[in-house]
Design a protein around this motif. Structure first.
Motif, PDB file in Angstrom:
ATOM      1  N   CYS A  46      28.950  21.634  -9.125  1.00  0.00           N
ATOM      2  CA  CYS A  46      28.387  21.931 -10.442  1.00  0.00           C
ATOM      3  C   CYS A  46      27.461  23.152 -10.384  1.00  0.00           C
ATOM      4  CB  CYS A  46      27.649  20.716 -10.986  1.00  0.00           C
ATOM      5  SG  CYS A  46      28.763  19.365 -11.470  1.00  0.00           S
ATOM      6  N   LEU A  79      32.677  18.741 -15.874  1.00  0.00           N
ATOM      7  CA  LEU A  79      32.305  17.655 -16.780  1.00  0.00           C
ATOM      8  C   LEU A  79      32.397  16.283 -16.099  1.00  0.00           C
ATOM      9  CD1 LEU A  79      33.981  18.893 -20.073  1.00  0.00           C
ATOM     10  CD2 LEU A  79      31.527  18.806 -19.559  1.00  0.00           C
ATOM     11  N   ALA A  82      29.562  16.195 -13.295  1.00  0.00           N
ATOM     12  CA  ALA A  82      28.210  16.225 -13.854  1.00  0.00           C
ATOM     13  C   ALA A  82      27.859  14.920 -14.553  1.00  0.00           C
ATOM     14  CB  ALA A  82      28.072  17.403 -14.821  1.00  0.00           C
ATOM     15  N   SER A  83      28.876  14.215 -15.040  1.00  0.00           N
ATOM     16  CA  SER A  83      28.609  12.969 -15.756  1.00  0.00           C
ATOM     17  C   SER A  83      28.436  11.786 -14.824  1.00  0.00           C
ATOM     18  CB  SER A  83      29.726  12.691 -16.766  1.00  0.00           C
ATOM     19  OG  SER A  83      30.931  12.401 -16.101  1.00  0.00           O
TER      20      SER A  83
END
Length: 84
Positions: A46, A79, A82-83
């Motif tokens: 990330c 995504l 990062a989640s």
């Protein structure tokens, strides 16, 4: 790995960092109980995306984007990782 004879800095699949394989690696590590290492891999990927954009792949040494500068699998991998 850069010290390996098969490694090539700009060797496409023989040296660059790719979103799909990074996501699979982080997922596999987490499923095997290595959540600490999975989080480190996810955070590093990330950070690379934030620094270098959503490229097709990234230089393993510098993290600079390689090839196409706007690739959906990098954004999707970002995504997912990062989640958390």
């Amino acid at each position: 790995e850069p010290g390996d004879a098969r490694y090539q800095a700009d060797g496409y699949w023989r040296g660059s960092i790719w979103a799909p394989t990074t996501v699979l690696l982080a997922d596999g590590l987490a499923r095997c109980g290595r959540r600490d290492l999975a989080r480190r891999v996810a955070a590093a990927f990330c950070a690379t995306c934030l620094r270098s954009g959503f490229a097709e792949c990234y230089d393993a040494g510098s993290g600079a984007g390689q090839r196409d500068g706007a690739y959906t699998w990098a954004a999707s991998g970002f995504l997912l990782l990062a989640s958390g």
